[in-house]
Design a protein around this motif. Sequence first.
Motif, mmCIF file in Angstrom:
data_model
loop_
_atom_site.group_PDB
_atom_site.id
_atom_site.type_symbol
_atom_site.label_atom_id
_atom_site.label_comp_id
_atom_site.label_asym_id
_atom_site.label_seq_id
_atom_site.Cartn_x
_atom_site.Cartn_y
_atom_site.Cartn_z
ATOM 1 N N GLU A 122 2.325 -5.978 -3.164
ATOM 2 C CA GLU A 122 1.472 -5.554 -2.061
ATOM 3 C C GLU A 122 2.109 -5.878 -0.717
ATOM 4 O O GLU A 122 1.926 -5.154 0.263
ATOM 5 C CB GLU A 122 0.105 -6.217 -2.163
ATOM 6 C CG GLU A 122 -0.897 -5.702 -1.137
ATOM 7 C CD GLU A 122 -2.281 -6.311 -1.314
ATOM 8 O OE1 GLU A 122 -3.185 -5.905 -0.563
ATOM 9 O OE2 GLU A 122 -2.448 -7.184 -2.191
ATOM 10 N N LYS A 148 3.338 2.337 -3.511
ATOM 11 C CA LYS A 148 4.536 1.953 -2.767
ATOM 12 C C LYS A 148 5.571 3.073 -2.774
ATOM 13 O O LYS A 148 5.766 3.733 -3.795
ATOM 14 C CB LYS A 148 5.158 0.683 -3.362
ATOM 15 C CG LYS A 148 4.265 -0.538 -3.264
ATOM 16 C CD LYS A 148 3.981 -0.890 -1.814
ATOM 17 C CE LYS A 148 2.932 -1.957 -1.661
ATOM 18 N NZ LYS A 148 2.666 -2.288 -0.242
ATOM 19 N N GLY A 170 -3.518 -0.368 -5.643
ATOM 20 C CA GLY A 170 -3.352 -0.525 -4.204
ATOM 21 C C GLY A 170 -3.632 0.778 -3.499
ATOM 22 O O GLY A 170 -3.939 1.795 -4.119
ATOM 23 N N ARG A 217 -2.779 -2.794 3.384
ATOM 24 C CA ARG A 217 -2.357 -4.053 2.795
ATOM 25 C C ARG A 217 -3.339 -5.139 3.179
ATOM 26 O O ARG A 217 -3.870 -5.151 4.295
ATOM 27 C CB ARG A 217 -0.953 -4.407 3.288
ATOM 28 C CG ARG A 217 -0.374 -5.669 2.674
ATOM 29 C CD ARG A 217 1.080 -5.888 3.064
ATOM 30 N NE ARG A 217 1.254 -6.037 4.501
ATOM 31 C CZ ARG A 217 2.018 -5.277 5.249
ATOM 32 N NH1 ARG A 217 2.687 -4.279 4.709
ATOM 33 N NH2 ARG A 217 2.128 -5.485 6.539
#
Length: 369
Positions: free
Chosen positions: A266, A292, A169, A174
């Motif tokens: 996510e 994150k 990610g 996002r």
Amino acid sequence: MHPFLIMPSGQSRGGAEEALRQLVRFREQSGFEALTVCFLEGGDLVGKISESGVEVHQVFAGRLRHVHRYLWTLVRLRSLIRRSGCDLVFSWMTKAHIYGAPVGGMLGLPTVYFQHGVPDRGPVDFLCRLLPASGALACSQYAAGCQQAVTRVPVLAATVGADLDRFQGRPAQRDPGVRQRLGLPEDRPVVGMVGRLQRWKGMHVFAEALAEVRRTRPEVTGVIVGGGHDLEPDYEPFLRRRIGELGLGEDLRLVGKQDNVPEWMEAFDVFVHASEREPFGIVVVEAMAMGKPVIATVPGGPQEILRDGVEGLLVPWSDGEAMSRAILRFLDEPLFALACGAEAQKRAQDFSAQRYAERVGEAVRQLLS
């Protein structure tokens, strides 16, 4: 070296099973010439490992208290090891060593076991420690220290990794449609956890922390991804009652076991890991790999994975108030959260599944040298 790996669990239940999948997938990095895996029960994991191309056997051992079945299992394992030409008995989890140690002794082979959890005072761990072994592996330095304090054999850490190809990610970015697909609100902060529903995983502590957060940030939504555990069937009803008592209702959603865990991660703005004495915490690495901001608990393996205030925040495992303050800090300081997420993503690269397989091979060779 050709280990005969004994695995007591045939079901994909948690970290020990995921660690086995990683080792099998990247067995070339371990330096093992070959690998044979024998399961002592059936389940979905048996098929997954069989698909990887290693030699797989099943011996239905039954319960340890059934002496005749236990002795039959030892005879069967001895025969399989002889036929496979293995030169090491490698017990995956302490229960497996109760079978592996006697069989290794019969055949004159070295035996090693992997302590995936923190040792406890239960009969299985106690019996495992009484049996001879060339040494033991542990999933973190923390778990290795706990194990070394209660056993006479040498214990080395082979720190577990994560599937970094699956968990990827970008901090502060996002998929704009992910929350809509998951039925989550687009315009509210989402704080989430991933794990089996067990008391030691601390979902009830997370619920208490979320209730405190919502006193000042009532728009915050919580999510727990994970199904119940067959050894603790009463915990999910308890957790649901506690959520009701805290007045959270649908503001803390239990969505059950999900196959698309990266997609759920996510959707989170903040990731929380609340376990008591977590041996390692693969899910912590997975969340970090996705960039994150992570909150994890100490003492335990997570303190080896991230530095407090750099790649995330560390709080005492049972302290709901400290956890709520950490959540609020990430929500109230978005630049700090972004910086932690970026550093976390860099740090996660040290815990790849490939590197983990290397560490297992290195540790086993060191124990046998």
